[in-house]
Design a protein around this motif. Sequence first.
Motif, short mmCIF file in Angstrom:
data_model
loop_
_atom_site.label_atom_id
_atom_site.label_comp_id
_atom_site.label_asym_id
_atom_site.label_seq_id
_atom_site.Cartn_x
_atom_site.Cartn_y
_atom_site.Cartn_z
N TRP A 102 0.81 -1.21 0.00
CA TRP A 102 0.00 0.00 0.00
C TRP A 102 0.84 1.27 0.00
O TRP A 102 1.99 1.27 0.45
CB TRP A 102 -0.95 0.02 1.20
N LYS A 109 -7.46 4.73 -1.50
CA LYS A 109 -7.53 3.48 -2.27
C LYS A 109 -7.51 2.28 -1.34
O LYS A 109 -8.23 1.29 -1.55
CB LYS A 109 -6.37 3.42 -3.26
N GLN A 110 -6.71 2.36 -0.30
CA GLN A 110 -6.61 1.26 0.65
C GLN A 110 -7.93 1.06 1.38
O GLN A 110 -8.42 -0.07 1.50
CB GLN A 110 -5.49 1.55 1.66
N ASP A 112 -10.91 2.03 0.36
CA ASP A 112 -11.90 1.56 -0.63
C ASP A 112 -11.82 0.05 -0.79
O ASP A 112 -12.84 -0.65 -0.85
CB ASP A 112 -11.66 2.24 -1.98
N CYS A 113 -10.59 -0.46 -0.88
CA CYS A 113 -10.39 -1.91 -1.05
C CYS A 113 -10.83 -2.66 0.20
O CYS A 113 -11.54 -3.68 0.10
CB CYS A 113 -8.92 -2.19 -1.35
N GLU A 117 -13.76 -5.11 -0.86
CA GLU A 117 -13.21 -6.35 -1.38
C GLU A 117 -13.05 -7.39 -0.26
O GLU A 117 -12.94 -7.05 0.92
CB GLU A 117 -11.84 -6.11 -2.03
N TRP A 288 -5.61 -7.24 3.08
CA TRP A 288 -5.91 -6.79 1.73
C TRP A 288 -4.64 -6.28 1.06
O TRP A 288 -3.79 -5.68 1.71
CB TRP A 288 -6.94 -5.66 1.74
N PRO A 290 -3.15 -4.40 -2.82
CA PRO A 290 -3.63 -3.66 -4.01
C PRO A 290 -3.91 -4.59 -5.19
O PRO A 290 -3.27 -5.63 -5.34
CB PRO A 290 -2.47 -2.71 -4.33
#
Length: 290
Positions: A102, A109-110, A112-113, A117, A288, A290
């Motif tokens: 990350w 972005k992190q 969001d994932c 996800e 998680w 990327p």
Amino acid sequence: MWAIVVNTVSGGGKVEVLGWEVAGYFASKSLPYQVITSTTAQRLHTNLQSFLDLQGDDCQGVVAVGGDGLAHLVMQLVTPRAIPFTVIPAGTGNDFVRALGWSLVSITKQLDCVTSEQPIKIDLGLVDSEWFGAILSTGFDSVVNEKANRMSWPKGPMKYNVAIAMELPKFRPMQYTIGLDNNSIQTEAMLIAVANGSSYGAGMLVCPDARIDDGLFDVMILRPVSKFEFIKVFPKVFKGAHIDHPKVDIYRSKRVSLAAPAIAYADGERVGTLPVQAECIAGAGLSWTP
């Protein structure tokens, strides 16, 4: 329910700012969360443990806002419970975040994932029943850690550099017995790194090819060199170029044992005196990438 664990013990105002930013993100998405914090690591451990015991299977994940020390604390509690976790980089080193891949600058972005996800399985190291995510080390760097932890000045990464300057002139290599999957090594060494992730010390790529999804440690052994040679080679570690040096050996092994009159650290946290036994546990953690 999500747990947002904020380490206010270190990191200064940056940690609190990022903590509020993460909480604001969860609030904007109408996701249930609880902020867990404390002024001591021991109390933070107790507070998170109580939260996880209360939530049981209803805990969706733990978001740790801090550095490698907080990541180390959190993984001791979430790994046995198979609860996914991530780390928002707000510490001095942030090497576990680097291992996950990350950004150290932008966290959107992190998040969001993490919130959209499914987590994946990652490898973790287990040393004498203690989990670690990045690197177990012994030798010169552990001596430096011991010194730096006793220093009240300077603050931040510069403390490590000052400790290096103070300890290098008097440091002597030690005799190690190193057990690997397929062989045993008796050697003098200045530094040994047992790597699940590729870096430690705020981005020093001590084992640049280490991965958190291959079920194996990368083991770096630096055999004795002169102080002048050490100073010359040391800057290369930030690009991983040191591994081409003739006194550097790299092995890959699932299990590693270390014996010597020395101290070991894992994720920057003191493990204690050798001997120690470490094993790379494939898929032990949930996180998680990327």
